[in-house]
Motif scaffolding. Structure first.
Motif, short mmCIF file in Angstrom:
data_model
loop_
_atom_site.label_atom_id
_atom_site.label_comp_id
_atom_site.label_asym_id
_atom_site.label_seq_id
_atom_site.Cartn_x
_atom_site.Cartn_y
_atom_site.Cartn_z
N ALA A 21 0.53 -1.17 0.10
CA ALA A 21 -0.20 -0.03 0.35
C ALA A 21 0.86 1.38 0.09
CB ALA A 21 -0.98 -0.40 1.34
N ARG B 284 0.54 3.91 -2.56
CA ARG B 284 0.49 5.57 -2.22
C ARG B 284 1.15 5.97 -2.50
NH1 ARG B 284 -4.23 6.69 0.34
NH2 ARG B 284 -5.30 5.04 1.60
N LEU C 135 -7.73 1.70 0.67
CA LEU C 135 -7.49 2.17 -0.08
C LEU C 135 -8.24 1.65 -1.65
CD1 LEU C 135 -4.88 4.60 -1.24
CD2 LEU C 135 -3.55 2.05 -2.52
N GLU D 284 -11.21 4.40 -0.65
CA GLU D 284 -10.71 5.57 -1.38
C GLU D 284 -11.22 5.87 -2.92
OE1 GLU D 284 -6.98 7.09 -0.67
OE2 GLU D 284 -6.88 7.13 1.35
#
Length: 307
Positions: A40, A44, A239, A242
């Protein structure tokens, strides 16, 4: 030797075990494991990056018999990164006409067409790139083609990902599990690597929200939980949220389950530590009462003289 029976308690308390420092994780069966990756975090960083700063991300790999990328192709790549997709397509189309058969031209044309919204042409060129160099992008371009096929499918059925996944995963998965994705058979470990590679590239260009990225991140999280540990799976689930995963309750349920595994793994770990400390204290009290050791030298000498 009687003097060896004198062991200052201070010395006992100062003993330190020598051990390697590892990052603990939690497996899907609740056992302790090691964290080998932090996917992750990589994703990101890709999500937060500016495409214009990623010149080396767009493929300019050469096939085994090709010359290095030309300045003309570099200019086409720069057009892609700056968002001028029409100009990029024109440059790369001319390059293909002048130097036909180059892998990198096909791959970059596929990317340019996809970002331009012409999914049919994008799929055509990505598949042509795979034909020219199947090992490109660490052999993961089959997933790029699968993504494009799903994007085309969504044009006719916008709700497809509300009821299906691009990657349908079985309940039980091991690294050697064979999975079939849109007719392509892949080992689970290869799929895990492909997801990381393709998402890391895709998130540079595709920012939240995006249904396909959300779906892929959810599947990636499930794979991480099965093949690695649940800690990175939780981060990937967040994530996915999102990026607009359509069933947030499903994410909440998975995260709650993973967090319970982490809690009980840590609980067992600290219980073992507490038990070890309790046993050590019990032994020390017992040994002290049996006069197997003394807290001071004077106490040892007094006990010795009393014998």
């Amino acid at each position: 030797m009687n003097f060896l029976r004198f062991i200052p308690l201070f010395f006992l308390l100062q003993l330190r075990s020598q051990a390697c420092i590892n990052v603990p994780g939690t497996s899907l069966d609740g056992k302790s494991t090691l964290l080998f990756s932090h996917p992750a975090g990589d994703l990101r960083r890709a999500m937060d990056s500016d495409p214009r700063s990623m010149m080396d991300l767009i493929s300019h790999e050469s096939g085994p018999d090709e010359d290095p990328i030309t300045e003309l192709e570099k200019s086409g790549v720069r057009k892609i990164l700056s968002g001028h997709f029409d100009e990029a397509i024109a440059i790369l189309t001319d390059l293909e006409a002048e130097f036909p058969g180059r892998y990198s031209t096909a791959s970059n044309l596929g990317t340019a067409y996809e970002l331009h919204g012409d999914l049919g042409s994008a799929l055509k060129w990505i598949e042509e790139g795979i034909r020219r160099n199947p090992e490109s992008h660490q052999g993961t371009e089959w997933l790029h083609a699968a993504i494009l096929k799903t994007k085309i499918l969504l044009q006719d059925d916008p709700d497809f990902l509300n009821h299906h996944h691009l990657i349908e995963l079985p309940e039980a998965i091991s690294p050697r599990s064979k999975l079939v994705i849109q007719g392509e058979e892949q080992f689970a470990l290869n799929l895990q690597n492909a997801l990381h590679h393709q998402l890391k590239e895709r998130l540079v260009f595709v920012k939240p929200t995006d249904p396909i990225v959300a779906d892929l991140l959810y599947s990636y999280a499930l794979l991480e939980a099965h093949l690695n540990s649940v800690e990175p799976a939780i981060e990937l689930m967040e994530l996915s949220r999102e990026y607009g995963y359509p069933k947030p309750g499903q994410i909440d349920q998975k995260i709650e389950f993973y967090q319970s595994l982490i809690f009980w793994r840590k609980f067992r770990f600290y219980m073992w530590i507490a038990l070890g400390i309790a046993l050590m204290v019990t032994f020390l009290v017992f040994a002290y009462r049996k006069k197997w050791f003394f807290l001071t030298l004077s106490a040892y000498q007094k006990a010795k003289s009393a014998q």
